[in-house]
Design a protein around this motif. Structure first.
Motif, PDB file in Angstrom:
ATOM      1  N   PHE A  90      -5.969  -7.157  17.406  1.00  0.00           N
ATOM      2  CA  PHE A  90      -5.032  -6.457  16.535  1.00  0.00           C
ATOM      3  C   PHE A  90      -4.628  -7.317  15.343  1.00  0.00           C
ATOM      4  CE2 PHE A  90      -3.514  -3.705  20.307  1.00  0.00           C
ATOM      5  CZ  PHE A  90      -4.552  -2.816  20.088  1.00  0.00           C
ATOM      6  N   LEU A  91      -4.513  -8.625  15.545  1.00  0.00           N
ATOM      7  CA  LEU A  91      -4.190  -9.515  14.426  1.00  0.00           C
ATOM      8  C   LEU A  91      -5.334  -9.552  13.412  1.00  0.00           C
ATOM      9  CD1 LEU A  91      -2.406 -12.533  16.149  1.00  0.00           C
ATOM     10  CD2 LEU A  91      -1.381 -10.761  14.721  1.00  0.00           C
ATOM     11  N   MET A 139      -7.706  -7.295  12.924  1.00  0.00           N
ATOM     12  CA  MET A 139      -7.807  -5.986  12.265  1.00  0.00           C
ATOM     13  C   MET A 139      -6.649  -5.778  11.286  1.00  0.00           C
ATOM     14  SD  MET A 139     -10.587  -4.510  13.505  1.00  0.00           S
ATOM     15  CE  MET A 139     -10.631  -2.768  13.849  1.00  0.00           C
ATOM     16  N   SER A 140      -5.464  -6.219  11.666  1.00  0.00           N
ATOM     17  CA  SER A 140      -4.294  -6.027  10.796  1.00  0.00           C
ATOM     18  C   SER A 140      -4.386  -6.873   9.537  1.00  0.00           C
ATOM     19  CB  SER A 140      -3.013  -6.350  11.567  1.00  0.00           C
ATOM     20  OG  SER A 140      -2.851  -5.450  12.632  1.00  0.00           O
ATOM     21  N   TYR A 172      -6.999  -5.295   7.354  1.00  0.00           N
ATOM     22  CA  TYR A 172      -6.383  -4.127   6.717  1.00  0.00           C
ATOM     23  C   TYR A 172      -5.515  -4.564   5.541  1.00  0.00           C
ATOM     24  CZ  TYR A 172      -2.792  -0.680   5.822  1.00  0.00           C
ATOM     25  OH  TYR A 172      -1.927   0.177   5.186  1.00  0.00           O
ATOM     26  N   LEU A 173      -4.642  -5.535   5.777  1.00  0.00           N
ATOM     27  CA  LEU A 173      -3.723  -5.996   4.737  1.00  0.00           C
ATOM     28  C   LEU A 173      -4.482  -6.490   3.508  1.00  0.00           C
ATOM     29  CD1 LEU A 173      -0.810  -6.602   3.870  1.00  0.00           C
ATOM     30  CD2 LEU A 173      -1.039  -8.825   4.992  1.00  0.00           C
ATOM     31  N   HIS A 227      -7.154   0.985   9.502  1.00  0.00           N
ATOM     32  CA  HIS A 227      -5.851   1.470   9.975  1.00  0.00           C
ATOM     33  C   HIS A 227      -6.049   2.422  11.145  1.00  0.00           C
ATOM     34  CE1 HIS A 227      -2.384   4.230   9.888  1.00  0.00           C
ATOM     35  NE2 HIS A 227      -1.693   3.257   9.323  1.00  0.00           N
ATOM     36  N   THR A 269      -7.426   0.585  14.302  1.00  0.00           N
ATOM     37  CA  THR A 269      -6.441  -0.286  14.943  1.00  0.00           C
ATOM     38  C   THR A 269      -5.386   0.516  15.688  1.00  0.00           C
ATOM     39  OG1 THR A 269      -6.822  -1.925  13.214  1.00  0.00           O
ATOM     40  CG2 THR A 269      -4.827  -2.181  14.540  1.00  0.00           C
ATOM     41  N   PHE A 270      -4.831   1.524  15.037  1.00  0.00           N
ATOM     42  CA  PHE A 270      -3.774   2.295  15.684  1.00  0.00           C
ATOM     43  C   PHE A 270      -4.305   3.140  16.837  1.00  0.00           C
ATOM     44  CE2 PHE A 270      -1.037   0.788  12.503  1.00  0.00           C
ATOM     45  CZ  PHE A 270       0.250   1.019  12.938  1.00  0.00           C
TER      46      PHE A 270
END
Length: 150
Positions: A39-40, A42-43, A46-47, A84, A87-88
């Protein structure tokens, strides 16, 4: 790195994690891997791409569907939007898998929920909630644990 390669890597990571989630659902390390590493990654990915994509002079906004479409008119913003979703949906799948294990819901009954969550997000969550209601024989559900509201 080319956007198509990032897209392929993100899809491959997400797909692998979904397989881990179903096959190794009772292994605590799977949840730690997803929450602390995947998740980190992917996040942050994404960012990075949302900053680049939304920084482009595309215009747009969140007030109309046409303006949202403009926001995602750059390939970088579109890739960020896809990451996004990946990940979600994976996070929701993790919750479904963990919660189903706590409630004692059979893994094979859960499989369609996970597949649908991977492919069509809210549809898989809806199916899980319905299965959970039938399994628990309760209409009102407590989402944060296996306790059910009477």
């Amino acid at each position: 790195m080319k956007l198509e390669l990032i897209f392929t890597i993100a899809n491959s990571i997400a797909f692998s994690c979904w397989i881990f989630l179903f096959v190794l659902d009772q292994k605590r390390w799977v949840y730690k891997l997803l929450f602390s590493i995947i998740f980190l990654i992917m996040s942050f990915t994404y960012l990075y791409f949302i900053v680049i994509g939304m920084g482009a002079e595309t215009g747009g906004g969140f007030d109309t569907l046409a303006n949202v479409k403009l926001l995602f008119s750059s390939d970088e913003a579109l890739l960020a939007g896809w990451i996004h979703y990946l990940t979600f949906d994976l996070f929701v799948g993790m919750w479904i898998s963990h919660n189903a294990d706590q409630m004692g819901i059979n893994r094979w009954i859960l499989l369609p929920c996970l597949v649908l969550t991977f492919m069509a997000g809210p549809t898989g969550l809806l199916l899980y909630i319905l299965i959970r209601m039938i399994h628990s024989k309760k209409l009102i559900q407590e989402p944060f644990s296996n306790r059910l509201i009477s």
